[in-house]
Design a protein around this motif. Structure first.
Motif, PDB file in Angstrom:
ATOM      1  N   LEU A  50      37.525  42.339  45.729  1.00  0.00           N
ATOM      2  CA  LEU A  50      36.079  41.942  45.806  1.00  0.00           C
ATOM      3  C   LEU A  50      35.658  41.681  47.119  1.00  0.00           C
ATOM      4  N   THR A  51      37.155  41.337  48.617  1.00  0.00           N
ATOM      5  CA  THR A  51      36.499  42.024  49.723  1.00  0.00           C
ATOM      6  C   THR A  51      35.349  43.142  49.981  1.00  0.00           C
ATOM      7  N   GLY A  52      36.270  44.234  49.869  1.00  0.00           N
ATOM      8  CA  GLY A  52      35.126  45.888  49.668  1.00  0.00           C
ATOM      9  C   GLY A  52      34.031  45.898  49.376  1.00  0.00           C
ATOM     10  N   PHE A  53      33.918  44.863  47.893  1.00  0.00           N
ATOM     11  CA  PHE A  53      32.969  45.042  47.117  1.00  0.00           C
ATOM     12  C   PHE A  53      31.603  44.111  48.266  1.00  0.00           C
ATOM     13  N   MET A  54      32.096  43.044  49.009  1.00  0.00           N
ATOM     14  CA  MET A  54      30.915  42.177  49.921  1.00  0.00           C
ATOM     15  C   MET A  54      30.752  43.438  50.950  1.00  0.00           C
ATOM     16  N   VAL A  67      31.847  36.046  47.175  1.00  0.00           N
ATOM     17  CA  VAL A  67      32.341  35.531  47.860  1.00  0.00           C
ATOM     18  C   VAL A  67      32.852  33.894  47.102  1.00  0.00           C
ATOM     19  N   LEU A  68      31.800  33.512  45.925  1.00  0.00           N
ATOM     20  CA  LEU A  68      31.438  32.127  44.988  1.00  0.00           C
ATOM     21  C   LEU A  68      33.018  32.683  43.845  1.00  0.00           C
ATOM     22  N   ILE A  69      32.776  33.953  43.666  1.00  0.00           N
ATOM     23  CA  ILE A  69      33.764  34.466  42.469  1.00  0.00           C
ATOM     24  C   ILE A  69      35.273  34.565  43.303  1.00  0.00           C
TER      25      ILE A  69
END
Lengths: 104, 87, 191, 158
Positions: A50-54, A67-69
């Motif tokens: 998820l950090t990579g996606f961010m 971030v919520l997920i």
């Protein structure tokens, strides 16, 4: 460019940890030991992915949702794992200790 | 790049499916379901990026919640039905 | 252009993998005699199905599948199992008639797919009636940003009201049945 | 009341993050919905110090940073054990004391234990937490009490 490299590294790391969790889920000898690799996936795997996606999404509403997920996952997964382990113990499932297989 | 993430998630879902088929206890299966749930959340997020439509994240978000509620509901049910069998 | 083609190909592979998982999960759910395990597997089936809807770009269907297929259905199944038995009984004779019915229905459905328009075909009849109108005017007429929501809640508002009433009634019925069952379940009878 | 206000702020923040449409109409509808949820939550009597621990807010980020590092190191350790050709694990189940004074502090401690790969809390009562660990090394680390002390500090004396 830097953004791409960073997010590539994060996603590759996340993919690695996710797969480790899957392998552990199949390979570990009993239910309680299987909980541990599953938690590797839920924390490290999900976190890195998820950090990579961010990083890829940049500063936008998409990042807020990611971030919520992540926050939901980090709050709910230990609760679910605890509830599972607690229920299994109450039910009389005996943790494996490795004595009979002659493990070192 | 998102392809790699998607592939890894699909492989992991396959492994968790194997665990769900094999069991042996109910708890192993619940763990597998919960685990596949988490992976589906991530998979949908990855697919959203792969398709260039990150609006899919709303579903991921919904899933993250349903997965949790589902797991707790299943465990409550198992506990309750075990207690009934006991007496 | 090339990139888009590549993405299509990738999506087809993802579809194939997901469909394979679905078939495996479905078979396992049928073959297992432990009903609790089958209920779990059907939960997984719902999750995979929703992922498949996402790949097919049917985001709103995926939403419903997530909430109903993976969420509510699993809980209802578990409640049903709680009121009945944990293990499936072996049938007294081989269910040939059921098998025949399933094969005929399945065969007819597979045959019918040959007559369907291609996936994503903009010239398909379903896409040429009122859909273009809705897509063009929904935001102006209703002020709802999501077209599907605009159709369901505004253009077909009364229809939806009826559906919601039906579902509400069904939910009440289920709750009443389960409540009665739980109270009557005193004399035991679990496996 | 402070808790209700803060709950309203958090929920409205989530609404804004998820909505993505910022016209006056949608903003108002959102506010009404959130207010309704807060009202229901207050009727259910779940808006209090325990359900919405805002007194912890300012100390939490530092703890999270430490916990994240802890999660990373133990995740690497567990991964190494999962991938090793021979399974080198010696799972143990043990009860450990907790030094927190409030339920919420103990819950944070137990959840931190579970969140860290390699250890799962399985029971929490009478001020003791029961932990299942993948290796005796992991439980040894917990017994040294750094996490316990940090959670107690996070909980504070207020």
């Amino acid at each position: 460019m830097v953004q791409d490299i960073v997010s590539w590294l994060l996603i590759a790391g996340g993919a690695f940890f996710v797969m480790v969790g899957g392998v552990g889920l199949v390979r570990m000898p009993d239910f309680f030991t299987r909980l541990h690799p599953a938690s590797v996936t839920d924390t490290m795997g999900a976190g890195l992915l998820l950090t990579g996606f961010m990083v890829q999404a940049g500063a936008s509403l998409v990042t807020v949702k990611l971030v919520l997920i992540l926050v939901f996952l980090l709050f709910t997964s230990p609760t679910a794992a605890h509830a599972l382990a607690h229920a299994a113990l109450l039910d009389g499932l005996k943790p494996w200790t490795g004595k009979k297989d002659g493990a070192p | 790049m998102f392809m790699a993430a998607t592939a890894a998630l699909l492989v992991t879902i396959a492994l968790a499916l194997a665990r769900a088929f094999a069991g042996p206890s109910v708890y192993d299966r619940v763990l597998a379901v919960n685990s596949i749930g988490t992976k589906t959340v991530l998979l949908i997020a990855a697919l959203g990026f792969l398709a260039g439509r990150p609006d899919f994240l709303d579903i991921s978000l919904l899933y993250a919640l349903i997965n949790f509620v589902g797991t707790i509901a299943v465990l409550r049910f198992i506990r309750q039905s075990r207690a009934q069998e006991g007496n | 252009m090339d990139r888009k083609e590549g993405r299509r190909a990738i999506e087809i592979y993802i579809n194939i993998v997901l469909l394979f998982f679905l078939v495996a999960t479905g078979l396992a759910a049928v073959l297992l005699r432990n009903l609790l395990a089958s209920a779990m597997l059907l939960g997984i089936y719902g999750l995979l199905m929703a992922a498949l809807w996402v790949v097919l770009d049917a985001v709103d269907v995926a939403f419903t599948e997530a909430a109903v297929g993976a969420g509510i259905t699993t809980v209802l199944m578990l409640l049903a199992i709680a009121l009945t038995e944990r293990h499936e009984k072996r049938p007294s004779r081989p269910p040939y008639l059921a098998l025949l019915a399933a094969l005929v229905t399945g065969g007819a459905l597979v045959y019918a797919t040959g007559g369907m328009p291609a996936f994503g075909d903009a010239a398909a009849p379903a896409h040429r009636h009122v859909a273009p109108e809705y897509i063009a005017r929904a935001l102006d007429e209703t002020g709802v940003p999501n077209v599907v929501t605009a159709v369901l809640a505004s253009y077909r508002g009364f229809d939806t009201l009826g559906e919601v009433t039906v579902i509400f009634t069904a939910g009440m019925g289920v709750l009443l049945l389960i409540g009665v069952g739980a109270r009557r379940r005193k004399e035991g009878g679990g496996s | 009341m402070a808790h209700a206000t803060s709950l309203f702020a958090v929920l409205y923040g989530v609404w804004l993050a998820l909505s993505g449409h910022y016209t006056l109409y949608f903003l108002l509808v959102g506010a009404v919905c959130v207010a309704l949820v807060v009202a229901i939550a207050m009727r259910m009597d779940v808006v209090d110090r325990e359900g919405h621990p805002m007194h912890l807010t300012w100390r939490v980020p530092g703890y999270w940073a430490w916990l994240m590092w802890e999660i990373m190191t133990s995740a690497v350790d567990v991964s190494r054990r999962v991938l090793a050709p021979r399974l080198r694990i010696d799972p143990v189940l043990e009860r450990l004391p907790t030094s927190q004074k409030t339920d919420i502090g103990r819950a944070i401690y137990a959840n931190s234990i579970t969140l860290t790969p390699g250890t799962v809390s399985t029971d929490l009562r009478d001020g003791m937490v029961q932990v299942h660990a993948l290796t005796s090394g992991a439980i040894e680390r917990l017994r040294q009490g750094e996490m316990d002390a940090r959670v107690t500090k996070l909980e504070g004396e207020s």
